[in-house]
Design a protein around this motif. Structure first.
Motif, short mmCIF file in Angstrom:
data_model
loop_
_atom_site.label_atom_id
_atom_site.label_comp_id
_atom_site.label_asym_id
_atom_site.label_seq_id
_atom_site.Cartn_x
_atom_site.Cartn_y
_atom_site.Cartn_z
N ARG B 31 0.86 -1.19 0.00
CA ARG B 31 0.00 0.00 0.00
C ARG B 31 0.89 1.23 0.00
NH1 ARG B 31 -4.75 -2.38 3.39
NH2 ARG B 31 -3.33 -2.46 5.16
N TYR B 33 1.04 5.53 -1.21
CA TYR B 33 0.22 6.71 -1.46
C TYR B 33 1.10 7.85 -1.94
CZ TYR B 33 -2.67 3.90 1.64
OH TYR B 33 -3.38 2.86 2.21
N TYR B 35 1.08 12.13 -2.40
CA TYR B 35 0.42 13.36 -2.00
C TYR B 35 1.14 14.54 -2.62
CZ TYR B 35 -1.65 10.49 1.69
OH TYR B 35 -2.33 9.52 2.37
N SER B 45 -4.33 14.36 -1.37
CA SER B 45 -4.12 13.02 -1.90
C SER B 45 -4.14 13.02 -3.42
CB SER B 45 -5.21 12.08 -1.37
OG SER B 45 -5.05 10.80 -1.93
N VAL B 48 -3.68 6.34 -4.77
CA VAL B 48 -3.63 5.21 -3.85
C VAL B 48 -3.26 3.98 -4.68
CG1 VAL B 48 -4.91 3.79 -2.22
CG2 VAL B 48 -5.40 6.24 -2.39
N LEU B 50 -2.48 -0.05 -4.46
CA LEU B 50 -2.76 -1.10 -3.49
C LEU B 50 -2.24 -2.48 -3.87
CD1 LEU B 50 -6.38 -0.11 -2.48
CD2 LEU B 50 -4.25 0.41 -1.29
N PHE B 88 5.04 13.98 -2.02
CA PHE B 88 5.44 13.00 -1.01
C PHE B 88 4.85 11.64 -1.37
CE2 PHE B 88 7.30 15.57 2.30
CZ PHE B 88 6.73 16.82 2.14
N THR B 95 0.08 -1.66 9.49
CA THR B 95 -0.92 -1.48 10.54
C THR B 95 -1.57 -0.11 10.44
OG1 THR B 95 0.85 -0.71 12.01
CG2 THR B 95 0.27 -3.05 12.10
N TYR B 96 -1.73 0.37 9.23
CA TYR B 96 -2.30 1.70 8.98
C TYR B 96 -1.47 2.80 9.62
CZ TYR B 96 -6.17 -1.06 7.33
OH TYR B 96 -6.93 -1.96 6.66
N LYS B 97 -0.18 2.51 9.84
CA LYS B 97 0.77 3.53 10.29
C LYS B 97 1.61 3.86 9.06
CE LYS B 97 4.78 4.08 13.31
NZ LYS B 97 5.64 3.40 14.31
N TYR B 98 1.68 5.15 8.73
CA TYR B 98 2.28 5.57 7.48
C TYR B 98 3.66 6.19 7.72
CZ TYR B 98 -2.43 4.90 5.88
OH TYR B 98 -3.65 4.36 5.60
N PHE B 100 6.39 8.49 5.77
CA PHE B 100 6.48 9.38 4.61
C PHE B 100 7.91 9.47 4.09
CE2 PHE B 100 2.49 11.64 3.85
CZ PHE B 100 1.73 11.12 4.89
N GLY B 101 8.02 9.66 2.80
CA GLY B 101 9.32 9.95 2.20
C GLY B 101 9.74 11.38 2.49
#
Lengths: 113, 110
Positions: B31, B33, B35, B45, B48, B50, B88, B95-98, B100-101
């Protein structure tokens, strides 16, 4: 259209003050996040929540706390502000669908003197 | 620990040119993303992604994901000034913790 709100938008305070940054969303999202971002730089995760009464610490959590008593509300508190806390704080939320993305609030720009 | 790297960090390009921004990540994730952030604004956004091989396109931007190579690309076709922003990528750690670059600051010159 994502509806996520942050207040205040701008805040200038003195060192040692206790402050709470507010974040609310009207989308019923269960997951919410707080990030700290210096201008043009990467985002650092401070805290996140998977739902009511659930909070987790991110990378920069040691000097702040959060609560999640209601689904729509996720406030961030700095117990004693320092100049190093000067930054932009971004709140985000996400729904439960696998295709969901994070929606970001407008941010709070904090300056600690 | 998941790490996300973007390159280049800064990109200055002429209008009408094509270019690609790269996002590499260190551990398995399916997953990813993208932005966009305008100066002084929040994040918006874009895409996405997936699954392995996912490709999304919107206007002059196209994003793809190769989970085996742990690589995503954001391709810009015939750049215009309005695309000037910081881009980004973010990877779900599982765990739905993101994470970022570092961001790529793009400036399109007329």
């Amino acid at each position: 259209e994502a509806d996520i709100y942050q207040t205040p938008r701008y805040l200038v305070i003195g060192t040692g003050k206790k402050i709470t940054l507010e974040c609310s969303q009207t989308m019923g999202h269960d997951k919410m996040y707080w990030y700290q971002q210096d201008p043009g730089m990467e985002l650092h995760l401070i805290h996140y929540s998977y739902g009511v009464n659930s909070t987790e610490k991110g990378d920069l959590s040691s000097e702040s706390t959060v609560s999640r008593i209601r689904t729509e509300h996720f406030p961030l508190t700095l117990e004693s502000a320092r100049p190093s806390h000067t930054s932009q704080y971004l709140c985000a939320s996400r729904g439960s669908m696998s295709t969901d993305t994070q929606y970001f609030g407008p941010g709070t720009r904090l300056t600690v003197l | 620990e998941l790490k996300v790297e973007q390159n280049p960090l800064f990109l200055s390009m002429q209008e009408g040119k094509n270019y690609t921004i790269y996002c590499n990540y260190s551990t398995t994730s399916d997953r990813l993303y993208w932005y966009r952030q305008d100066p002084g604004k929040s994040l918006e956004s874009l895409f996405v992604l997936l699954s392995n091989g996912a490709v999304k396109q919107e206007g002059r931007l196209m994003a793809s994901l190769d989970t085996k190579a742990r690589l995503s690309t954001l391709h810009i076709t015939a750049a215009v000034h309005d695309l000037s922003a910081t881009y980004f990528c973010a990877v779900d750690s599982g765990t739905y913790k993101y994470i970022f670059g570092t961001g790529t600051r793009l400036k399109v010159l007329a």
